[in-house]
Scaffold this active site. Structure first.
Site, PDB file in Angstrom:
ATOM      1  CG  ASP A   1      70.297  58.546 -26.319  1.00 36.01           C
ATOM      2  OD1 ASP A   1      71.436  58.659 -25.835  1.00 36.01           O
ATOM      3  OD2 ASP A   1      69.632  57.493 -26.272  1.00 36.01           O
TER       4      ASP A   1
ATOM      5  CB  CYS B   1      50.063  65.517  11.026  1.00 35.38           C
ATOM      6  SG  CYS B   1      49.630  65.438  12.774  1.00 35.38           S
TER       7      CYS B   1
END
Length: 490
Positions: free
Chosen positions: A439, A34
């Protein structure tokens, strides 16, 4: 993580979904494995065993739980956050290399021997490349069984199985149901989809803030290749066996995905590339906890936690677009890219929207005439040199690329500086620590937040954000009013 039994037990007992995909819990008494968040009552600790992959659990003789569907959980963040042999191998396996080229082909792309690859995967994941690819084929088969009306024989071969018999045996072994039983369970209460369309859910770890993720993809989208239509981001995909069109729509607990493929064998690869583009296997809790230690970033994280890094489905495509975007506006970059698409891209049909082309192949772009490019001579040289290197295979920007080597090769090209290298590293290579310090948007954000604006000084300050500086970029960008930060209204 799976080796820390105490930590795994706590995750299972608290049904903590954050650990889905990090490890798998197998139960000795039921022979079922699981995900940690499985809704059933947790088993006794003495009956738990933990595995690093679904393939390892399957190889140990456990079958997938029918309740929590562990094979459909988010992938481990490790494979997108690391650049070592195992992580590169896992990204390539997810991209279908073993199914197409076998284990020797995987080893060749990695630059190691078959034996070395097998040994390292077995040591870390408890399964070799063939078992890992088999687990992926089983999951692909399940998706096709449950979401399409293909004949089972077609599902088998589309999933990568060599025979219908192997397909039947694998599905039965992994899911404890025959293919027909799986389809019968899935079709109860299901909703029909358009012919040839596969609809599925792409899970992710919460939280997820979709604004910058989808906003960035939409605002920078290339007309004809990408669009925002009907509340979904749509784009064309170039795939190993053909092409496809994908529609991705954010919802509170999953990304709704619709795929139209010319060849169903490309399903697993298309899903993998879309997950990678949307950064769905990230661990937002770990990222946000570290970034929140900086008092400047903490309010930004608290305001919209779970920001993802918008990546790409094709590294070479993004590299070309990064060069086209050097020192120009977003609108100008889109215009330049659209002209290349119209001139060199391959036309496609899109009855459901307005997509018209695939982004051009690098070998097609290698034949372009630089004089037709409407930008300075220096950038023409940068673009043609980059395209030639990509077309010749001299620079690898694919799923299994070596990030450091790719950076070095890109930086050696004329006209490719730190901004271009780090943009490609962040969005094409998927390096979570890429940082575009120069940037303009980052410098504006730094100024407004009282951070250093000079690239060297900002890089020094950002050392505390490692290894998640690419995520810090998303939070810094989000301080501006640029369209990349919001999903457009219809």
């Amino acid at each position: 993580m799976y080796e820390c039994v105490e930590r795994c037990v706590r995750a299972v007992q608290s049904k903590d979904a954050r650990f889905d995909g990090w490890f798998f819990t197998a139960v000795l008494t039921t022979r079922i494995y699981c995900r940690p968040s499985c809704p059933v009552v947790p088993p006794k600790v003495k009956n738990m065993r933990f595995y690093p992959s679904a393939a390892a659990a399957q190889q140990a003789g456990f079958r997938a739980c029918k309740r929590c569907r562990p094979d459909a959980s988010p992938g481990s963040p490790e494979w997108n956050d690391r650049a070592d042999l195992v992580a590169r191998a896992m990204r390539l396996i997810a991209d279908g290399v073993v199914d197409r080229d076998g284990v020797p082909g995987l080893a060749t792309q990695l630059g190691y021997s078959v034996r070395q690859v097998q040994r390292q995967l077995q040591a870390e994941l408890g399964a070799g490349p063939l078992a890992l690819a088999r687990a992926q084929r089983a999951q692909t088969a399940r998706v096709l069984i449950e979401t399409s009306d293909l004949q089972m024989a077609d599902v088998a071969f589309a999933s990568g199985f060599s025979s219908v018999r192997t397909f039947n045996e694998t599905v039965q072994e992994v899911f404890a149901l025959s293919p027909t039983e799986l389809r019968g369970r899935a079709h109860r209460g299901s909703h029909p989809t358009a012919p040839g369309t596969i609809s599925l859910r792409l899970p992710f770890r919460a939280p997820l803030t979709p604004d910058n993720l989808f906003g960035h993809l939409i605002a920078t989208g290339v007309p004809g290749v990408e669009e925002w239509h009907g509340g979904a981001y749509r784009r064309t995909l170039r795939l190993p066996h053909g092409h496809g069109v994908v529609s991705l729509r954010p919802t509170p607990d999953h990304i709704a995905c619709q795929l139209s493929l010319t060849d169903q064998r490309d399903l697993a690869i298309a899903i993998s590339r879309c997950r990678r583009m949307l950064d769905l296997d990230a661990d937002p809790v770990a990222v946000d906890e570290l970034l929140s230690e900086d008092p400047v970033l903490a309010p930004l994280v608290a305001k919209a936690p779970g920001r993802r890094v918008p990546r790409t489905v094709d590294g070479a495509e993004f590299a070309v677009r990064a060069v086209l975007g050097q020192q120009v506006s977003t609108a100008a970059a889109r215009t330049h890219a659209s002209r290349l698409v119209q001139a060199y891209g391959e036309p496609v049909d899109d009855p459901a929207g307005g997509l018209t082309h695939l982004f051009p192949r690098m070998d097609a772009l290698a034949g372009l005439d630089p004089e037709t490019l409407a930008f300075p001579q220096s950038r023409r040289t940068t673009l043609t040199t980059l395209v030639a290197a990509l077309a010749a295979g001299e620079i690898d920007l694919g799923a299994g690329s070596d990030w450091d080597r790719a950076r070095e090769q890109l930086a050696a090209l004329p006209g490719v500086g730190p901004w271009t290298v780090e943009s490609i590293a962040m969005r094409a290579l998927g390096d979570p620590d890429a940082f575009v310090a120069s940037d303009l948007g980052i410098r504006y954000a730094a100024r407004d937040l009282g951070l250093p604006t000079a690239p060297k000084a900002l890089i020094a300050h950002a050392r505390a954000w490692r290894p998640w500086r690419a995520y810090a970029v998303q939070y810094l960008w989000a301080t501006g009013e640029h369209p990349i930060n919001r999903i457009p209204a219809e």
